[in-house]
Design a protein around this motif. Structure first.
Motif, PDB file in Angstrom:
ATOM      1  N   LEU A   1     -83.907  -5.957  69.644  1.00  0.00           N
ATOM      2  CA  LEU A   1     -84.821  -5.750  70.766  1.00  0.00           C
ATOM      3  C   LEU A   1     -85.041  -4.263  71.015  1.00  0.00           C
ATOM      4  O   LEU A   1     -86.172  -3.829  71.276  1.00  0.00           O
ATOM      5  CB  LEU A   1     -84.270  -6.425  72.024  1.00  0.00           C
ATOM      6  CG  LEU A   1     -84.086  -7.951  71.942  1.00  0.00           C
ATOM      7  CD1 LEU A   1     -83.483  -8.482  73.233  1.00  0.00           C
ATOM      8  CD2 LEU A   1     -85.415  -8.641  71.648  1.00  0.00           C
TER       9      LEU A   1
ATOM     10  N   LEU B   1     -87.370  -3.001  68.434  1.00  0.00           N
ATOM     11  CA  LEU B   1     -88.756  -3.405  68.710  1.00  0.00           C
ATOM     12  C   LEU B   1     -89.348  -2.553  69.824  1.00  0.00           C
ATOM     13  O   LEU B   1     -90.511  -2.140  69.749  1.00  0.00           O
ATOM     14  CB  LEU B   1     -88.811  -4.885  69.095  1.00  0.00           C
ATOM     15  CG  LEU B   1     -88.535  -5.904  67.983  1.00  0.00           C
ATOM     16  CD1 LEU B   1     -88.592  -7.325  68.550  1.00  0.00           C
ATOM     17  CD2 LEU B   1     -89.526  -5.765  66.831  1.00  0.00           C
ATOM     18  N   GLU B   2     -88.565  -2.293  70.857  1.00  0.00           N
ATOM     19  CA  GLU B   2     -89.044  -1.457  71.952  1.00  0.00           C
ATOM     20  C   GLU B   2     -89.373  -0.052  71.463  1.00  0.00           C
ATOM     21  O   GLU B   2     -90.229   0.630  72.039  1.00  0.00           O
ATOM     22  CB  GLU B   2     -87.978  -1.382  73.052  1.00  0.00           C
ATOM     23  CG  GLU B   2     -87.770  -2.704  73.789  1.00  0.00           C
ATOM     24  CD  GLU B   2     -86.534  -2.685  74.664  1.00  0.00           C
ATOM     25  OE1 GLU B   2     -85.961  -1.581  74.860  1.00  0.00           O
ATOM     26  OE2 GLU B   2     -86.115  -3.759  75.135  1.00  0.00           O
TER      27      GLU B   2
ATOM     28  N   ALA C   1     -91.184 -10.340  69.369  1.00  0.00           N
ATOM     29  CA  ALA C   1     -90.432 -10.718  70.569  1.00  0.00           C
ATOM     30  C   ALA C   1     -90.811 -12.129  71.028  1.00  0.00           C
ATOM     31  O   ALA C   1     -89.955 -12.891  71.499  1.00  0.00           O
ATOM     32  CB  ALA C   1     -90.681  -9.713  71.689  1.00  0.00           C
TER      33      ALA C   1
ATOM     34  N   PHE D   1     -88.903 -14.567  69.029  1.00  0.00           N
ATOM     35  CA  PHE D   1     -87.534 -14.634  69.526  1.00  0.00           C
ATOM     36  C   PHE D   1     -87.439 -15.499  70.780  1.00  0.00           C
ATOM     37  O   PHE D   1     -86.504 -16.293  70.933  1.00  0.00           O
ATOM     38  CB  PHE D   1     -87.028 -13.219  69.833  1.00  0.00           C
ATOM     39  CG  PHE D   1     -86.475 -12.482  68.643  1.00  0.00           C
ATOM     40  CD1 PHE D   1     -86.719 -12.909  67.356  1.00  0.00           C
ATOM     41  CD2 PHE D   1     -85.698 -11.353  68.822  1.00  0.00           C
ATOM     42  CE1 PHE D   1     -86.218 -12.238  66.260  1.00  0.00           C
ATOM     43  CE2 PHE D   1     -85.168 -10.668  67.732  1.00  0.00           C
ATOM     44  CZ  PHE D   1     -85.428 -11.104  66.452  1.00  0.00           C
TER      45      PHE D   1
ATOM     46  N   ARG E   1     -80.305 -16.025  76.701  1.00  0.00           N
ATOM     47  CA  ARG E   1     -80.894 -15.218  75.641  1.00  0.00           C
ATOM     48  C   ARG E   1     -82.409 -15.115  75.827  1.00  0.00           C
ATOM     49  O   ARG E   1     -82.995 -14.038  75.685  1.00  0.00           O
ATOM     50  CB  ARG E   1     -80.573 -15.845  74.278  1.00  0.00           C
ATOM     51  CG  ARG E   1     -81.292 -15.267  73.080  1.00  0.00           C
ATOM     52  CD  ARG E   1     -80.816 -13.889  72.755  1.00  0.00           C
ATOM     53  NE  ARG E   1     -81.398 -13.416  71.502  1.00  0.00           N
ATOM     54  CZ  ARG E   1     -81.483 -12.144  71.161  1.00  0.00           C
ATOM     55  NH1 ARG E   1     -81.030 -11.204  71.974  1.00  0.00           N
ATOM     56  NH2 ARG E   1     -82.012 -11.795  70.009  1.00  0.00           N
TER      57      ARG E   1
ATOM     58  N   ASP F   1     -83.186 -12.563  78.546  1.00  0.00           N
ATOM     59  CA  ASP F   1     -82.979 -11.183  78.088  1.00  0.00           C
ATOM     60  C   ASP F   1     -84.130 -10.723  77.193  1.00  0.00           C
ATOM     61  O   ASP F   1     -84.600  -9.580  77.305  1.00  0.00           O
ATOM     62  CB  ASP F   1     -81.662 -11.068  77.329  1.00  0.00           C
ATOM     63  CG  ASP F   1     -80.448 -11.185  78.232  1.00  0.00           C
ATOM     64  OD1 ASP F   1     -80.609 -11.011  79.459  1.00  0.00           O
ATOM     65  OD2 ASP F   1     -79.342 -11.473  77.724  1.00  0.00           O
ATOM     66  N   ILE F   2     -84.579 -11.597  76.324  1.00  0.00           N
ATOM     67  CA  ILE F   2     -85.711 -11.259  75.445  1.00  0.00           C
ATOM     68  C   ILE F   2     -86.967 -11.078  76.285  1.00  0.00           C
ATOM     69  O   ILE F   2     -87.795 -10.202  76.019  1.00  0.00           O
ATOM     70  CB  ILE F   2     -85.918 -12.354  74.380  1.00  0.00           C
ATOM     71  CG1 ILE F   2     -84.684 -12.493  73.503  1.00  0.00           C
ATOM     72  CG2 ILE F   2     -87.145 -12.023  73.511  1.00  0.00           C
ATOM     73  CD1 ILE F   2     -84.695 -13.736  72.621  1.00  0.00           C
TER      74      ILE F   2
ATOM     75  N   SER G   1     -87.204  -7.648  77.651  1.00  0.00           N
ATOM     76  CA  SER G   1     -87.616  -6.719  76.595  1.00  0.00           C
ATOM     77  C   SER G   1     -89.102  -6.871  76.294  1.00  0.00           C
ATOM     78  O   SER G   1     -89.817  -5.878  76.134  1.00  0.00           O
ATOM     79  CB  SER G   1     -86.791  -6.973  75.333  1.00  0.00           C
ATOM     80  OG  SER G   1     -87.100  -6.043  74.318  1.00  0.00           O
ATOM     81  N   LEU G   2     -89.570  -8.108  76.248  1.00  0.00           N
ATOM     82  CA  LEU G   2     -90.990  -8.372  75.987  1.00  0.00           C
ATOM     83  C   LEU G   2     -91.864  -7.736  77.062  1.00  0.00           C
ATOM     84  O   LEU G   2     -92.937  -7.203  76.766  1.00  0.00           O
ATOM     85  CB  LEU G   2     -91.231  -9.879  75.921  1.00  0.00           C
ATOM     86  CG  LEU G   2     -92.690 -10.332  75.781  1.00  0.00           C
ATOM     87  CD1 LEU G   2     -93.313  -9.786  74.500  1.00  0.00           C
ATOM     88  CD2 LEU G   2     -92.784 -11.856  75.818  1.00  0.00           C
TER      89      LEU G   2
END
Length: 384
Positions: free
Chosen positions: A181, A184-185, A196, A199, A211, A214-215, A218-219
């Motif tokens: 993650l 990706l960020e 993302a 995921f 999970r 949390d993703i 980030s997305l």
């Protein structure tokens, strides 16, 4: 990709202000609402390909907006005049195909895309990106995650798969949950968003709600950055709405879900954009157009201040009735949203306040259910 970003991102974001008169600026025709309407019309239809058609609205829109930006035109008519002058006679518009591209009603033909690519290099990249297929969440992903991710560029694959295995032609996922993650960020764009989303879908279908949540966080950050520094800014409201409706609901925890709104995301994109411009004016060189967003992602963390950390983050809400939620979930929602309200009020004024003022800490302590003074020792304070 570097070629597409050769014109500074600052000029790209402010191109009408820099290239057109104030009189012309008032005449810039927005197509966001029309695209939103068409996207939702397709998405809510009974067609088996409803989401695919909705995504085609975004594809056509980002292609058109990219051309419009680079040609410095304010309307679909102006873009058409530039790209296909043979279809215009004596200044009379003979068909409205460019208006249909602008609102996403039609995808351009391969011939049109090729002709435009010849004149404006790189204009077809986002239109033809494989990421759009990964954003189609109409069917379960099952065991196809790796197959979809392999379609993305090497730097995205390196973020997700073990590099040694990749060198041997094998695809082995990285086992660390956070590292992919973060990677990706550090390269926020359409493909990072798509990865993302894959995921999120995998975690959702596996029943791993923690999970998935949390993703989802980030997305949110990846999408916000991509909407500011890539060509996706031309369709940011439409992309926000699509993800809010069809992806983020899968990214909820047992008791908590994201409380997102397109207008709030638009405002957050404006705050992030303004912050970058202000910091650049002060000599910051953390982001180079077309380059990685590793340093840019730090603006969304506490590294550059609590106002950015909370104000550019997502709001959340309880997914279940209050009495059924855990105490930790209640506190998390209350604290997060109280902090967001404070930070958003700061950023909305166009100013910065990196440290949390004392009166705001009192409110956050109350929201978190902590005794007086407990939080004051864990958060920096500055007077208002």
């Amino acid at each position: 990709m570097i070629f597409e970003q050769m014109e500074s991102w600052r000029e790209s974001l402010l191109y009408f202000r820099a290239k057109m008169s104030s009189k012309s600026l008032k005449m810039i025709k927005p197509y966001h609402e029309a695209r939103l309407k068409n996207m939702l019309c397709f998405a809510q239809s009974d067609s088996a390909r409803s989401l695919k058609k909705a995504l085609n609205v975004l594809r056509a829109g980002v292609w058109f907006e990219g051309l419009r930006m680079r040609l410095y035109q304010s309307t679909a008519y102006g873009v058409g005049r530039k790209m296909q002058p043979h279809t215009y006679r004596d200044g009379i518009y003979h068909h409205n195909v460019w208006a249909k591209y602008a609102v996403g009603k039609h995808l351009p033909s391969a011939e049109t895309v090729y002709a435009c690519e010849e004149q404006v290099r790189g204009s077809s990249h986002l239109l033809e990106d494989p990421s759009w297929d990964l954003l189609d969440v109409s069917r379960p992903i099952g065991g196809d995650g790796d197959k979809l991710l392999r379609r993305l560029r090497p730097s995205i694959q390196s973020a997700l798969f073990e590099e040694r295995a990749l060198a041997n032609g094998r695809y082995v996922r990285r086992t660390a949950p956070v590292q992919p993650l973060i990677r990706l960020e550090g390269q926020a764009d359409l493909q990072a968003i798509a990865a993302a989303v894959v995921f999120v879908r995998e975690a959702y279908e596996a029943g791993d709600t923690s999970r998935a949540f949390d993703i989802g966080r980030s997305l949110h950050g990846i999408t916000l950055m991509a909407a500011v520094v890539t060509g996706l800014r031309g369709i940011a409201p439409e992309l926000f709405e699509y993800l809010i409706r069809y992806v983020f609901p899968m990214a909820s925890d047992t008791f908590i879900e994201f409380d997102l709104n397109r207008e709030v995301l638009n405002a957050q994109a404006d705050w992030l954009r303004s912050t970058i411009l202000q910091m650049e004016d002060n000599g910051w060189t953390g982001y180079v157009p077309g380059g990685p967003t590793r340093e840019l992602r730090r603006l969304l963390s506490v590294d550059y201040g609590f106002d950015l950390r909370f104000g550019l983050g997502p709001r959340i809400k309880l997914k279940v009735p209050f009495e059924h939620a855990s105490e930790d979930a209640r506190r998390s929602v209350s604290f997060n949203n109280a902090a967001w309200e404070w930070a958003a009020a700061v950023l909305a004024t166009g100013r910065r306040q990196a440290l949390i003022p004392e009166e705001a800490i009192v409110r956050l302590m109350a929201a978190n259910g902590e005794p007086d003074g407990a939080m004051a020792h864990s958060h920096p304070v500055e007077s208002a």
